[in-house]
Design an enzyme around this catalytic site. Structure first.
Site, PDB file in Angstrom:
ATOM      1  N   ARG A  52       1.266  10.011  -9.683  1.00  0.00           N
ATOM      2  CA  ARG A  52       0.638  10.235  -8.378  1.00  0.00           C
ATOM      3  C   ARG A  52       1.517   9.758  -7.223  1.00  0.00           C
ATOM      4  NH1 ARG A  52      -5.630  10.332  -8.629  1.00  0.00           N
ATOM      5  NH2 ARG A  52      -6.011  10.877 -10.796  1.00  0.00           N
ATOM      6  N   ARG A  66       6.202   0.115  10.552  1.00  0.00           N
ATOM      7  CA  ARG A  66       5.401  -0.460   9.475  1.00  0.00           C
ATOM      8  C   ARG A  66       6.040  -0.197   8.119  1.00  0.00           C
ATOM      9  NH1 ARG A  66       1.210   1.509  12.782  1.00  0.00           N
ATOM     10  NH2 ARG A  66       0.941   3.389  11.529  1.00  0.00           N
ATOM     11  N   SER A 122      -0.136  -4.536   5.998  1.00  0.00           N
ATOM     12  CA  SER A 122      -0.367  -4.630   7.435  1.00  0.00           C
ATOM     13  C   SER A 122      -1.824  -4.961   7.696  1.00  0.00           C
ATOM     14  CB  SER A 122       0.010  -3.320   8.129  1.00  0.00           C
ATOM     15  OG  SER A 122      -0.725  -2.246   7.584  1.00  0.00           O
ATOM     16  N   ARG A 152       0.265  -9.322  -2.567  1.00  0.00           N
ATOM     17  CA  ARG A 152       0.185  -8.136  -1.708  1.00  0.00           C
ATOM     18  C   ARG A 152       0.873  -8.409  -0.391  1.00  0.00           C
ATOM     19  NH1 ARG A 152      -1.687  -4.235   1.611  1.00  0.00           N
ATOM     20  NH2 ARG A 152      -3.077  -4.820   3.320  1.00  0.00           N
ATOM     21  N   ASP A 194      -1.093  -4.240  14.565  1.00  0.00           N
ATOM     22  CA  ASP A 194      -1.724  -3.876  15.824  1.00  0.00           C
ATOM     23  C   ASP A 194      -2.772  -4.927  16.166  1.00  0.00           C
ATOM     24  OD1 ASP A 194      -3.065  -2.763  13.501  1.00  0.00           O
ATOM     25  OD2 ASP A 194      -4.471  -1.853  14.896  1.00  0.00           O
ATOM     26  N   ARG A 209       7.243   1.892   1.270  1.00  0.00           N
ATOM     27  CA  ARG A 209       7.552   0.488   1.524  1.00  0.00           C
ATOM     28  C   ARG A 209       8.032  -0.182   0.234  1.00  0.00           C
ATOM     29  NH1 ARG A 209       2.827  -2.271   4.327  1.00  0.00           N
ATOM     30  NH2 ARG A 209       3.493  -0.877   6.002  1.00  0.00           N
ATOM     31  N   GLY A 266       0.803  -1.213   0.000  1.00  0.00           N
ATOM     32  CA  GLY A 266       0.000   0.000   0.000  1.00  0.00           C
ATOM     33  C   GLY A 266       0.833   1.258   0.000  1.00  0.00           C
TER      34      GLY A 266
END
Length: 240
Positions: free
Chosen positions: A48, A221, A95, A92, A208, A29, A25
């Site tokens: 973008r 993360r 988290s 994918r 979490d 990362r 996402g």
């Protein structure tokens, strides 16, 4: 297969992207994965700010790319990759929040199936409720990699929710049905893969715990969830 590229959201030409794409996402990362895992990474997209790179991992050509947050975002990027760029496999890495008592922060959640509170499947006009599932060979190989690498993991159902903030969260009801964690994208990825006749797998790190309150920082993360990345890249050893 259509090959009209670049697309509205991906600035690459046909051939710039490998047949296997590992997606996250957060674009930062993705940059982390490119720098840590890829040999000779080449930037193919920055439209973008959604970074994408192609390089090699242990001699195998592979791409990494961001998909943004939520079902609308991943649905656009995965659709264009499957339908316009000849991508056959998307993995994918992301988290998720645990709603299972024995699934702890840092553990891996491998999504065998993905429930959702989204209406994304309505477009297919199916005469019932669709159950999005992972590609089983990919899932099996991911489990084998976790066993070999000694990583804590669980396999099961996740919830791909349209809501990060909600006036009426129903976590207890999903818990009662054995759902192990909540994230925001995998159901749409699995549906797009099924409709295109392609393959997909979602591997999440528990960031979490929605019951106990365990949590990680945003920096952790972004840069330290390497176990799930290693599992994803290890699948290339199987010539996926």
């Amino acid at each position: 297969m259509q090959t009209k590229t670049p697309t509205p959201h991906i600035g690459a030409k046909y051939g710039d992207i490998a047949e296997t794409v590992i997606m996250a996402g957060d674009p930062l990362r993705v940059k982390f994965m490119a720098e840590r895992f890829l040999e000779n990474p080449v930037l193919f997209n920055n439209v973008r700010g959604m970074l994408g790179y192609t390089g090699t991992y242990q001699g195998k050509r592979v791409s990494v790319m961001g998909h943004g947050m939520g079902i609308p975002s991943i649905s656009i990027y995965s659709y264009e990759l499957f339908h316009f760029y000849g991508v056959n496999t998307i993995i994918r890495v992301g988290s998720a929040g645990s709603i299972k008592s024995d699934l702890h922060v840092g553990d891996l959640a491998i999504a065998m199936g993905a429930c959702t509170d989204s209406n994304y499947a309505d477009q297919y006009e199916l005469p019932g409720t669709y159950a999005p599932i992972a590609d089983f060979p990919l899932l099996r190989k991911a489990v084998e990699s976790c066993e070999r690498l000694g990583y804590r993991y669980q396999v099961g159902n996740v919830l791909s929710s349209d809501f990060f903030y909600s006036d009426n969260a129903h976590n207890d009801k999903w818990m009662n049905m054995g759902v192990m964690a909540i994230e925001m994208e995998i159901a749409a990825l699995y549906m797009n893969a099924a409709r295109a006749g392609k393959r997909a797998l979602g591997i999440c790190t528990i960031s979490d715990h929605l019951i106990t309150g365990e949590a990680t920082t945003a920096e952790e993360r972004q840069t330290t969830f390497t176990n799930m990345m290693e599992v994803a890249f290890s699948l290339l050893e199987f010539d996926i």
